[in-house]
Scaffold this motif. Structure first.
Motif, PDB file in Angstrom:
ATOM      1  N   LEU A  46      25.067  16.137  52.761  1.00 33.46           N
ATOM      2  CA  LEU A  46      26.077  15.555  53.654  1.00 33.46           C
ATOM      3  C   LEU A  46      27.292  15.071  52.864  1.00 33.46           C
ATOM      4  N   VAL A  47      27.060  14.510  51.685  1.00 32.23           N
ATOM      5  CA  VAL A  47      28.167  14.065  50.827  1.00 32.23           C
ATOM      6  C   VAL A  47      29.035  15.259  50.430  1.00 32.23           C
ATOM      7  N   ALA A  48      28.385  16.365  50.062  1.00 33.29           N
ATOM      8  CA  ALA A  48      29.138  17.568  49.676  1.00 33.29           C
ATOM      9  C   ALA A  48      30.015  18.040  50.837  1.00 33.29           C
ATOM     10  N   GLN A  49      29.460  18.032  52.063  1.00 36.54           N
ATOM     11  CA  GLN A  49      30.239  18.419  53.251  1.00 36.54           C
ATOM     12  C   GLN A  49      31.402  17.447  53.473  1.00 36.54           C
ATOM     13  N   GLN A  90      35.954  13.178  60.494  1.00 41.45           N
ATOM     14  CA  GLN A  90      34.718  13.956  60.381  1.00 41.45           C
ATOM     15  C   GLN A  90      34.048  13.670  59.040  1.00 41.45           C
ATOM     16  N   ALA A  91      34.838  13.602  57.978  1.00 38.56           N
ATOM     17  CA  ALA A  91      34.289  13.308  56.652  1.00 38.56           C
ATOM     18  C   ALA A  91      33.626  11.937  56.656  1.00 38.56           C
ATOM     19  N   ARG A  92      34.272  10.990  57.317  1.00 39.20           N
ATOM     20  CA  ARG A  92      33.728   9.632  57.383  1.00 39.20           C
ATOM     21  C   ARG A  92      32.384   9.621  58.130  1.00 39.20           C
ATOM     22  N   TRP A 131      29.829  10.902  55.777  1.00 42.08           N
ATOM     23  CA  TRP A 131      29.479   9.881  54.784  1.00 42.08           C
ATOM     24  C   TRP A 131      28.510   8.869  55.389  1.00 42.08           C
ATOM     25  N   GLN A 132      28.760   8.479  56.640  1.00 35.95           N
ATOM     26  CA  GLN A 132      27.877   7.519  57.309  1.00 35.95           C
ATOM     27  C   GLN A 132      26.481   8.112  57.484  1.00 35.95           C
ATOM     28  N   ALA A 133      26.424   9.385  57.859  1.00 36.05           N
ATOM     29  CA  ALA A 133      25.133  10.068  58.016  1.00 36.05           C
ATOM     30  C   ALA A 133      24.419  10.152  56.658  1.00 36.05           C
ATOM     31  N   ALA A 134      25.184  10.425  55.607  1.00 33.75           N
ATOM     32  CA  ALA A 134      24.615  10.475  54.254  1.00 33.75           C
ATOM     33  C   ALA A 134      24.052   9.104  53.882  1.00 33.75           C
ATOM     34  N   TRP A 143      28.238   3.337  50.875  1.00 39.52           N
ATOM     35  CA  TRP A 143      28.890   2.142  51.409  1.00 39.52           C
ATOM     36  C   TRP A 143      30.293   1.967  50.822  1.00 39.52           C
ATOM     37  N   MET A 144      30.479   2.380  49.576  1.00 36.69           N
ATOM     38  CA  MET A 144      31.812   2.340  48.962  1.00 36.69           C
ATOM     39  C   MET A 144      32.760   3.280  49.709  1.00 36.69           C
ATOM     40  N   ALA A 145      32.254   4.462  50.064  1.00 41.17           N
ATOM     41  CA  ALA A 145      33.080   5.424  50.811  1.00 41.17           C
ATOM     42  C   ALA A 145      33.486   4.822  52.154  1.00 41.17           C
ATOM     43  N   GLU A 146      32.549   4.146  52.811  1.00 43.22           N
ATOM     44  CA  GLU A 146      32.841   3.507  54.093  1.00 43.22           C
ATOM     45  C   GLU A 146      33.845   2.353  53.900  1.00 43.22           C
ATOM     46  N   ALA A 147      33.660   1.577  52.839  1.00 46.05           N
ATOM     47  CA  ALA A 147      34.585   0.473  52.548  1.00 46.05           C
ATOM     48  C   ALA A 147      35.992   1.019  52.308  1.00 46.05           C
ATOM     49  N   HIS A 148      36.073   2.114  51.574  1.00 48.37           N
ATOM     50  CA  HIS A 148      37.366   2.748  51.282  1.00 48.37           C
ATOM     51  C   HIS A 148      38.028   3.218  52.576  1.00 48.37           C
ATOM     52  N   ALA A 149      37.219   3.795  53.474  1.00 47.91           N
ATOM     53  CA  ALA A 149      37.741   4.257  54.771  1.00 47.91           C
ATOM     54  C   ALA A 149      38.276   3.067  55.576  1.00 47.91           C
ATOM     55  N   LEU A 150      37.531   1.984  55.602  1.00 49.49           N
ATOM     56  CA  LEU A 150      37.965   0.782  56.330  1.00 49.49           C
ATOM     57  C   LEU A 150      39.251   0.218  55.718  1.00 49.49           C
TER      58      LEU A 150
END
Length: 151
Positions: free
Chosen positions: A25-28, A39-41, A44-47, A72-79
């Motif tokens: 999922l991260v690769a996608q 969609q990427a976000r 990331w959440q699913a991953a 969680w870092m990816a989600e924090a970055h998105a937020l």
């Protein structure tokens, strides 16, 4: 459910399956990040959910613990990109998860430096400084001992 479903072998299978699913999922997500951020976000959440399940299946495995922190870092970055007030909370969660991963692998300077970054983004400057010192200490090359000379 049969009782042997909690055998160590079953947990190892679960761990591997969830870790693999999360990595896929991260690769996608990374492939989509520039073209379709929402969609990427979601990927990331699913991953993150997969890494959480892997971490739950084997609480002693540092890889899943750290991969969960990265999700969680990816989600924090998105937020943060959305200027959400929840970004700092998510960075703090990621920092705590990095610390947990570090406890499982206390010689990993990279994890310590990642914890420092998360604390910094969360606005926790004292914690960031402390983790940065730990990381720098672990990442510095070993100094030559006493009377040794270079070739």
């Amino acid at each position: 459910m049969p009782q042997d479903s909690t055998s160590p072998h079953h947990h190892a299978q679960d761990y591997g399956a969830h870790l693999q699913a999360g990595n896929a999922l991260v690769a996608q997500a990374q492939a989509l990040a520039t073209s379709d951020f929402q969609q990427a976000r979601a990927l990331w959440q699913a991953a993150g959910k997969q890494f959480y399940l892997a971490h739950k299946a084997d609480m002693d495995a540092p890889e899943a613990a750290f991969r969960l922190a990265q999700a969680w870092m990816a989600e924090a970055h998105a937020l943060q990109k959305e200027h959400s007030p929840n970004a700092a909370v998510m960075w703090a969660n990621a920092a705590a998860q990095c610390e947990l991963a570090f406890d499982l692998q206390p010689e990993d300077g990279r994890v310590a430096m990642t914890a420092a970054s998360c604390h910094l983004f969360a606005g926790q400057h004292d914690a960031a400084k402390a983790w940065q010192q730990i990381g720098q200490h672990l990442l510095q090359p070993a100094a030559p001992q006493g009377g040794e000379t270079g070739a």
